[in-house]
Scaffold this active site. Sequence first.
Site, PDB file in Angstrom:
ATOM      1  N   ASN A 113       3.607   0.894  -0.719  1.00 41.30           N
ATOM      2  CA  ASN A 113       3.175  -0.456  -1.067  1.00 41.30           C
ATOM      3  C   ASN A 113       2.511  -0.419  -2.438  1.00 41.30           C
ATOM      4  OD1 ASN A 113       2.564  -3.250  -0.658  1.00 41.30           O
ATOM      5  ND2 ASN A 113       0.456  -2.696  -0.113  1.00 41.30           N
ATOM      6  N   HIS A 115      -0.497  -2.430  -4.517  1.00 47.67           N
ATOM      7  CA  HIS A 115      -1.633  -3.318  -4.240  1.00 47.67           C
ATOM      8  C   HIS A 115      -2.379  -3.582  -5.548  1.00 47.67           C
ATOM      9  CE1 HIS A 115      -4.732  -5.219  -1.839  1.00 47.67           C
ATOM     10  NE2 HIS A 115      -5.621  -4.587  -2.590  1.00 47.67           N
ATOM     11  N   SER A 142      -2.571  -0.052  -7.564  1.00 50.09           N
ATOM     12  CA  SER A 142      -2.368   1.234  -6.890  1.00 50.09           C
ATOM     13  C   SER A 142      -1.046   1.205  -6.130  1.00 50.09           C
ATOM     14  CB  SER A 142      -3.472   1.476  -5.843  1.00 50.09           C
ATOM     15  OG  SER A 142      -4.759   1.333  -6.391  1.00 50.09           O
ATOM     16  N   ASP A 151      -3.971  -1.465   3.670  1.00 50.25           N
ATOM     17  CA  ASP A 151      -4.297  -1.051   2.288  1.00 50.25           C
ATOM     18  C   ASP A 151      -5.151   0.220   2.264  1.00 50.25           C
ATOM     19  OD1 ASP A 151      -2.942  -3.311   1.337  1.00 50.25           O
ATOM     20  OD2 ASP A 151      -4.758  -4.534   1.374  1.00 50.25           O
TER      21      ASP A 151
END
Length: 224
Positions: A113, A115, A142, A151
Amino acid sequence: MIKHNEKLPIVVLISGRGSNLQSIIDQAASGELPVDIRAVISNRPDAAGLERARAAGIETAVVDHRDYPGRETFDAALARCIDRYRPRVVVLAGFMRILTPGFVRHYRGRLLNIHPSLLPAYRGLNTHQRALADGARRHGASVHFVTEELDGGPVILQAKVPVHPDDTPETLAARVLAEEHRLYPAALRLLAEGRIRLDNGQALLDDRPLETPLQLDRLTAGAD
Ligand code: GRF
């Protein structure tokens, strides 16, 4: 294990604009990034990113969360759709659904992912607004492995930007987004080269524990 001359098969999940998707498409097309984008899947039929994928000749699919009674059934349908394309890595690029632990476990070590904050700071939403409210002087983005903690998975690579005194959430978001467009392809390249992997909840770089996230500026400086 991916051999160095093979392209990493990926599926990209989106919910909206798809500008990070576009940066991956562009770098894959130019040959800088050795990935094979097998499909782009959206939970929203109207996601603008679907059009970007179509324009690049990439297969698209929609798994609309509103067609399912809950997260478990949606995630099961999403996983079925993803697995048809047999990706090695699943790339969340502005995918705005919280995923169930079962889904995350299914793709353990293969789910990434991006973020918009310097994790572990500002998990969750409205990161730019919160950084400004705190008077933060540095902000950024990030790329991390996705684990069951929202997260909270091990961070691979970060890019920092300065916060200016006259920044609004919009100007700060734009500065961060420009870095995101360099960051995601760079992180994917590390995976495609087999240099980064997740082992027992820990990110390894070249088989050694990555104690602190890599920094994009140092990575690119090192490549020169
Ligand atoms: C980015 O800011 C990303 O960090 C966050 O969602 C946004 C997606 O933007 N996860 P886009 O759809 O890639 O343009």
